[in-house]
Design a protein around this motif. Structure first.
Motif, PDB file in Angstrom:
ATOM      1  N   CYS A  43       0.807  -1.216   0.000  1.00 11.50           N
ATOM      2  CA  CYS A  43       0.000   0.000   0.000  1.00 11.50           C
ATOM      3  C   CYS A  43       0.844   1.272   0.000  1.00 11.50           C
ATOM      4  O   CYS A  43       0.461   2.286  -0.570  1.00 11.50           O
ATOM      5  N   CYS A  46       1.823   3.906  -2.777  1.00 11.93           N
ATOM      6  CA  CYS A  46       0.912   4.983  -3.171  1.00 11.93           C
ATOM      7  C   CYS A  46       0.408   5.808  -1.982  1.00 11.93           C
ATOM      8  O   CYS A  46       0.278   7.024  -2.079  1.00 11.93           O
ATOM      9  N   HIS A  47       0.043   5.128  -0.885  1.00 12.81           N
ATOM     10  CA  HIS A  47      -0.624   5.815   0.223  1.00 12.81           C
ATOM     11  C   HIS A  47       0.357   6.364   1.257  1.00 12.81           C
ATOM     12  O   HIS A  47       1.294   5.679   1.640  1.00 12.81           O
ATOM     13  N   SER A  77     -11.723  10.145  -7.429  1.00 13.81           N
ATOM     14  CA  SER A  77     -12.570   9.875  -8.595  1.00 13.81           C
ATOM     15  C   SER A  77     -14.001  10.305  -8.271  1.00 13.81           C
ATOM     16  O   SER A  77     -14.427  10.253  -7.116  1.00 13.81           O
ATOM     17  N   MET A 108      -8.831   3.182  -7.272  1.00 15.80           N
ATOM     18  CA  MET A 108      -8.111   2.270  -6.371  1.00 15.80           C
ATOM     19  C   MET A 108      -8.276   0.870  -6.953  1.00 15.80           C
ATOM     20  O   MET A 108      -9.388   0.378  -7.110  1.00 15.80           O
TER      21      MET A 108
HETATM   22  C1  HEC Z   1      -1.265   2.031  -7.214  1.00 12.90           C
HETATM   23  C2  HEC Z   1      -1.544   2.950  -6.125  1.00 12.90           C
HETATM   24  C3  HEC Z   1      -2.327   2.375  -4.937  1.00 12.90           C
HETATM   25  C4  HEC Z   1      -1.992   1.306  -4.155  1.00 12.90           C
HETATM   26  C5  HEC Z   1      -0.759   0.404  -4.254  1.00 12.90           C
HETATM   27  C6  HEC Z   1      -3.034   1.210  -3.149  1.00 12.90           C
HETATM   28  N1  HEC Z   1      -3.974   2.185  -3.331  1.00 12.90           N
HETATM   29 FE1  HEC Z   1      -5.595   2.554  -2.144  1.00 12.90          FE
HETATM   30  N2  HEC Z   1      -6.137   4.110  -3.339  1.00 12.90           N
HETATM   31  C7  HEC Z   1      -5.425   4.534  -4.451  1.00 12.90           C
HETATM   32  C8  HEC Z   1      -6.123   5.643  -5.069  1.00 12.90           C
HETATM   33  C9  HEC Z   1      -5.703   6.392  -6.323  1.00 12.90           C
HETATM   34  C10 HEC Z   1      -7.263   5.871  -4.273  1.00 12.90           C
HETATM   35  C11 HEC Z   1      -8.383   6.893  -4.541  1.00 12.90           C
HETATM   36  C12 HEC Z   1      -9.426   6.168  -5.369  1.00 12.90           C
HETATM   37  C13 HEC Z   1     -10.516   7.027  -5.972  1.00 12.90           C
HETATM   38  O1  HEC Z   1     -10.440   8.268  -5.894  1.00 12.90           O
HETATM   39  O2  HEC Z   1     -11.432   6.415  -6.540  1.00 12.90           O
HETATM   40  C14 HEC Z   1      -7.228   4.894  -3.192  1.00 12.90           C
HETATM   41  C15 HEC Z   1      -8.198   4.823  -2.191  1.00 12.90           C
HETATM   42  C16 HEC Z   1      -8.124   3.965  -1.109  1.00 12.90           C
HETATM   43  C17 HEC Z   1      -9.055   3.966  -0.002  1.00 12.90           C
HETATM   44  C18 HEC Z   1     -10.205   4.941   0.202  1.00 12.90           C
HETATM   45  C19 HEC Z   1      -9.654   6.159   0.948  1.00 12.90           C
HETATM   46  C20 HEC Z   1     -10.592   7.326   1.176  1.00 12.90           C
HETATM   47  O3  HEC Z   1     -10.108   8.377   1.660  1.00 12.90           O
HETATM   48  O4  HEC Z   1     -11.787   7.230   0.889  1.00 12.90           O
HETATM   49  C21 HEC Z   1      -8.644   2.977   0.842  1.00 12.90           C
HETATM   50  C22 HEC Z   1      -9.297   2.580   2.150  1.00 12.90           C
HETATM   51  C23 HEC Z   1      -7.475   2.357   0.254  1.00 12.90           C
HETATM   52  N3  HEC Z   1      -7.186   2.980  -0.931  1.00 12.90           N
HETATM   53  C24 HEC Z   1      -6.764   1.329   0.837  1.00 12.90           C
HETATM   54  C25 HEC Z   1      -5.625   0.744   0.279  1.00 12.90           C
HETATM   55  C26 HEC Z   1      -4.898  -0.339   0.890  1.00 12.90           C
HETATM   56  C27 HEC Z   1      -5.222  -0.973   2.233  1.00 12.90           C
HETATM   57  C28 HEC Z   1      -3.864  -0.656   0.050  1.00 12.90           C
HETATM   58  C29 HEC Z   1      -2.840  -1.768   0.181  1.00 12.90           C
HETATM   59  C30 HEC Z   1      -3.389  -3.106   0.177  1.00 12.90           C
HETATM   60  C31 HEC Z   1      -3.942   0.243  -1.096  1.00 12.90           C
HETATM   61  N4  HEC Z   1      -5.032   1.079  -0.914  1.00 12.90           N
HETATM   62  C32 HEC Z   1      -3.056   0.257  -2.155  1.00 12.90           C
HETATM   63  C33 HEC Z   1      -4.242   4.016  -4.934  1.00 12.90           C
HETATM   64  C34 HEC Z   1      -3.568   2.925  -4.412  1.00 12.90           C
END
Ligand code: HEC
Length: 129
Positions: A43, A46-47, A77, A108
């Protein structure tokens, strides 16, 4: 490749079924320490999780458990903004199983098919207050 994904997903569903049957209750109990290392591997690329840190590639996940979806300073989005979701552990589990199934159009794209790993990551996220 896609067959493999389907098999992994089917395995996850099967494991979830066994966990449910065994516990007779909701999702498996997560281990936050194991979740922390999974988070670092899958995670963190990116996060961000720093207090007050602005997410550039992806939203800041500090405090995400219990928070409304798409409510930080990040260019979300339209799909996630319109979702109306609150990130309860159950919703996070559903989202992380298949983000694009729960919120079609989300940017995501990373899933955690294994229910135990999912519970571990959610337990870790819950420690980020
Ligand atoms: C390749 C980049 C990337 C990775 C790796 C990634 N994410 Fe994300 N994630 C995003 C993006 C971009 C968004 C925003 C999505 C949208 O706006 O639709 C997001 C949104 C989220 C959200 C919603 C957050 C909110 O504020 O509403 C959660 C929860 C989340 N991710 C959890 C995870 C977890 C747990 C992992 C690891 C298993 C992970 N993500 C790995 C890119 C990533």
């Amino acid at each position: 490749m896609s067959n493999l994904r389907v098999m992994i997903f089917a395995g996850g569903v099967l494991a979830a079924g066994i966990a449910l049957a065994g516990a007779g209750a909701a999702a498996p109990v997560g281990n936050a320490a194991a979740g922390a290392s999974l988070f670092d591997q899958r995670c963190k690329v990116c996060h961000v999780i720093g207090e007050g840190q602005k997410g550039v590639l992806a939203p800041n996940l500090r405090g995400v458990v219990g928070r409304r979806a798409a409510s930080t300073a990040f260019a979300y989005s339209p799909a996630l903004k319109a979702s109306g979701l609150t990130w309860t552990p159950a919703h996070l589990s559903q989202f992380l199983t298949a983000p694009m199934k729960m919120v079609p159009g989300t940017r995501m794209v990373v899933s955690i098919p294994d229910p135990h790993q999912r519970a571990d990551v959610i337990a870790y996220l819950a420690t980020l207050k």
